[in-house]
Design a protein around this motif. Structure first.
Motif, PDB file in Angstrom:
ATOM      1  N   VAL A  13       0.522  -1.535  -0.268  1.00 42.33           N
ATOM      2  CA  VAL A  13      -0.096   0.199   0.091  1.00 42.33           C
ATOM      3  C   VAL A  13       0.718   1.157   0.329  1.00 42.33           C
ATOM      4  O   VAL A  13       0.280   2.304   0.254  1.00 42.33           O
ATOM      5  CB  VAL A  13      -1.245   0.018   1.254  1.00 42.33           C
ATOM      6  CG1 VAL A  13      -1.756  -0.773   0.812  1.00 42.33           C
ATOM      7  CG2 VAL A  13      -0.295  -0.458   2.376  1.00 42.33           C
ATOM      8  N   ASN A  14       2.089   1.328   0.154  1.00 42.83           N
ATOM      9  CA  ASN A  14       2.583   2.467   0.032  1.00 42.83           C
ATOM     10  C   ASN A  14       4.266   2.063  -1.604  1.00 42.83           C
ATOM     11  O   ASN A  14       5.215   1.494  -1.132  1.00 42.83           O
ATOM     12  CB  ASN A  14       3.900   2.037   1.203  1.00 42.83           C
ATOM     13  CG  ASN A  14       2.805   2.615   2.460  1.00 42.83           C
ATOM     14  OD1 ASN A  14       2.665   3.881   2.353  1.00 42.83           O
ATOM     15  ND2 ASN A  14       2.831   2.008   3.202  1.00 42.83           N
ATOM     16  N   GLY A  15       3.535   2.600  -2.292  1.00 46.92           N
ATOM     17  CA  GLY A  15       4.714   2.281  -3.462  1.00 46.92           C
ATOM     18  C   GLY A  15       5.681   3.453  -3.378  1.00 46.92           C
ATOM     19  O   GLY A  15       6.171   2.994  -4.437  1.00 46.92           O
ATOM     20  N   ARG A  16       5.465   4.841  -2.999  1.00 50.76           N
ATOM     21  CA  ARG A  16       6.392   5.986  -3.027  1.00 50.76           C
ATOM     22  C   ARG A  16       7.631   5.320  -2.148  1.00 50.76           C
ATOM     23  O   ARG A  16       7.816   4.658  -0.798  1.00 50.76           O
ATOM     24  CB  ARG A  16       6.412   7.255  -2.472  1.00 50.76           C
ATOM     25  CG  ARG A  16       5.042   7.515  -3.896  1.00 50.76           C
ATOM     26  CD  ARG A  16       4.665   8.724  -2.993  1.00 50.76           C
ATOM     27  NE  ARG A  16       5.807   9.794  -2.857  1.00 50.76           N
ATOM     28  CZ  ARG A  16       5.674  10.896  -2.308  1.00 50.76           C
ATOM     29  NH1 ARG A  16       4.620  11.096  -1.106  1.00 50.76           N
ATOM     30  NH2 ARG A  16       6.358  11.269  -1.809  1.00 50.76           N
ATOM     31  N   LEU A  17       9.307   5.913  -2.340  1.00 53.31           N
ATOM     32  CA  LEU A  17       9.963   5.314  -1.732  1.00 53.31           C
ATOM     33  C   LEU A  17      10.014   6.266  -0.215  1.00 53.31           C
ATOM     34  O   LEU A  17      10.288   5.141   0.668  1.00 53.31           O
ATOM     35  CB  LEU A  17      11.067   5.489  -2.392  1.00 53.31           C
ATOM     36  CG  LEU A  17      12.798   5.403  -1.909  1.00 53.31           C
ATOM     37  CD1 LEU A  17      13.006   3.800  -1.489  1.00 53.31           C
ATOM     38  CD2 LEU A  17      14.299   6.116  -1.922  1.00 53.31           C
ATOM     39  N   LEU A  18       9.878   6.702  -0.476  1.00 52.97           N
ATOM     40  CA  LEU A  18       9.876   7.824   0.858  1.00 52.97           C
ATOM     41  C   LEU A  18       9.034   7.285   2.078  1.00 52.97           C
ATOM     42  O   LEU A  18       9.079   7.044   3.054  1.00 52.97           O
ATOM     43  CB  LEU A  18       9.234   9.740   1.544  1.00 52.97           C
ATOM     44  CG  LEU A  18       9.360   9.826   1.790  1.00 52.97           C
ATOM     45  CD1 LEU A  18      10.376  10.320   2.480  1.00 52.97           C
ATOM     46  CD2 LEU A  18       8.746  11.541   1.769  1.00 52.97           C
ATOM     47  N   ASP A  19       7.571   6.864   1.992  1.00 48.94           N
ATOM     48  CA  ASP A  19       6.831   6.043   1.264  1.00 48.94           C
ATOM     49  C   ASP A  19       7.695   4.383   3.106  1.00 48.94           C
ATOM     50  O   ASP A  19       7.097   4.016   4.441  1.00 48.94           O
ATOM     51  CB  ASP A  19       5.862   5.575   1.499  1.00 48.94           C
ATOM     52  CG  ASP A  19       4.631   7.477   1.205  1.00 48.94           C
ATOM     53  OD1 ASP A  19       5.592   8.469   1.449  1.00 48.94           O
ATOM     54  OD2 ASP A  19       4.139   6.697  -0.023  1.00 48.94           O
ATOM     55  N   ARG A  20       7.589   4.086   1.529  1.00 50.17           N
ATOM     56  CA  ARG A  20       8.305   2.783   2.172  1.00 50.17           C
ATOM     57  C   ARG A  20       9.528   2.653   3.310  1.00 50.17           C
ATOM     58  O   ARG A  20       9.572   2.244   4.029  1.00 50.17           O
ATOM     59  CB  ARG A  20       8.880   2.039   0.704  1.00 50.17           C
ATOM     60  CG  ARG A  20       8.032   2.089  -0.038  1.00 50.17           C
ATOM     61  CD  ARG A  20       7.988   0.482  -1.225  1.00 50.17           C
ATOM     62  NE  ARG A  20       7.536   0.149  -1.818  1.00 50.17           N
ATOM     63  CZ  ARG A  20       7.346  -1.076  -2.938  1.00 50.17           C
ATOM     64  NH1 ARG A  20       8.742  -1.017  -3.228  1.00 50.17           N
ATOM     65  NH2 ARG A  20       5.809  -0.969  -3.168  1.00 50.17           N
ATOM     66  N   ILE A  21      10.399   3.548   3.342  1.00 47.90           N
ATOM     67  CA  ILE A  21      11.369   4.332   4.138  1.00 47.90           C
ATOM     68  C   ILE A  21      11.073   3.908   5.710  1.00 47.90           C
ATOM     69  O   ILE A  21      11.280   3.612   6.680  1.00 47.90           O
ATOM     70  CB  ILE A  21      12.170   5.275   3.551  1.00 47.90           C
ATOM     71  CG1 ILE A  21      12.752   4.716   2.395  1.00 47.90           C
ATOM     72  CG2 ILE A  21      13.307   5.278   5.256  1.00 47.90           C
ATOM     73  CD1 ILE A  21      14.433   5.359   1.638  1.00 47.90           C
ATOM     74  N   THR A  22      10.265   5.138   5.382  1.00 46.91           N
ATOM     75  CA  THR A  22       9.422   5.414   6.925  1.00 46.91           C
ATOM     76  C   THR A  22       8.699   4.590   7.351  1.00 46.91           C
ATOM     77  O   THR A  22       8.527   3.925   8.446  1.00 46.91           O
ATOM     78  CB  THR A  22       8.133   6.394   6.394  1.00 46.91           C
ATOM     79  OG1 THR A  22       8.868   7.919   6.436  1.00 46.91           O
ATOM     80  CG2 THR A  22       7.486   6.778   8.098  1.00 46.91           C
ATOM     81  N   VAL A  23       7.829   3.434   7.055  1.00 46.93           N
ATOM     82  CA  VAL A  23       7.376   2.174   7.198  1.00 46.93           C
ATOM     83  C   VAL A  23       8.280   0.788   7.823  1.00 46.93           C
ATOM     84  O   VAL A  23       8.022   0.657   8.396  1.00 46.93           O
ATOM     85  CB  VAL A  23       6.352   1.791   6.616  1.00 46.93           C
ATOM     86  CG1 VAL A  23       4.810   2.682   6.031  1.00 46.93           C
ATOM     87  CG2 VAL A  23       6.370   1.086   5.117  1.00 46.93           C
TER      88      VAL A  23
END
Length: 168
Positions: A13-23
């Motif tokens: 559900v998190n496609g963007r790199l920034l979102d993935r790094i945060t999770v």
């Protein structure tokens, strides 16, 4: 759940790199809090959390937060503040600058049910239950329970829509 399973669900559900790094940083910190990592890795996890979450993203998402898989953090979770005792269900979306904190006479914390969405700038405080698949509008202040599959908005938040058949 396991770190691997949670991350796989979160990445869907998190496609963007920034979102993935945060999770990823959040989930590693959770694993460290649960004692699933060796001491050296726990220290590294805390350092990573401090550098990424607090330094770059400006978020406060402690590893003690109980959170189900499928956590969606659009825009990398910028400015999110979550009390360590908050319970978050599965498939929840939390937009930037959301605050989930203690409040009320018993200083209790909110619980966010599965599938809920909390939009930008919302504040949810006290012993509040945000129901399954409920939506909290942008810049709303929630201090009372939110019914499942309903939408609330405003200060204080008032119900504006309840659909029994809509799906996310």
């Amino acid at each position: 759940m396991s770190l691997k399973f949670d991350l796989q669900s979160d990445f869907k559900v998190n496609g963007r790199l920034l979102d993935r790094i945060t999770v990823t940083v959040f989930r590693i910190n959770q694993a460290a809090q649960r004692g699933k990592l060796r001491k050296v890795k726990r220290v590294l996890a805390k350092a990573l959390d401090a550098a990424w979450m607090q330094g770059i993203v400006g978020a406060d998402m402690p590893g003690r937060v109980k959170c189900g898989p499928g956590l969606r953090l659009p825009h990398g979770g910028r400015g999110i503040a979550i009390h360590p005792d908050v319970v978050i269900g599965s498939d929840v979306a939390i937009f930037p600058r959301v605050m989930l904190g203690r409040g009320g006479p018993k200083r209790s914390v909110p619980q966010i049910a599965n599938g809920a969405t909390i939009y930008t700038g919302a504040v949810v405080v006290g012993p509040v239950l945000v129901g399954e698949k409920a939506r909290v509008g942008a810049n709303s202040t929630v201090s009372r329970d939110v019914a499942p599959r309903s939408t609330v908005q405003g200060v204080p938040a008032m119900e504006v829509d309840r659909a029994t058949t809509w799906a996310k």
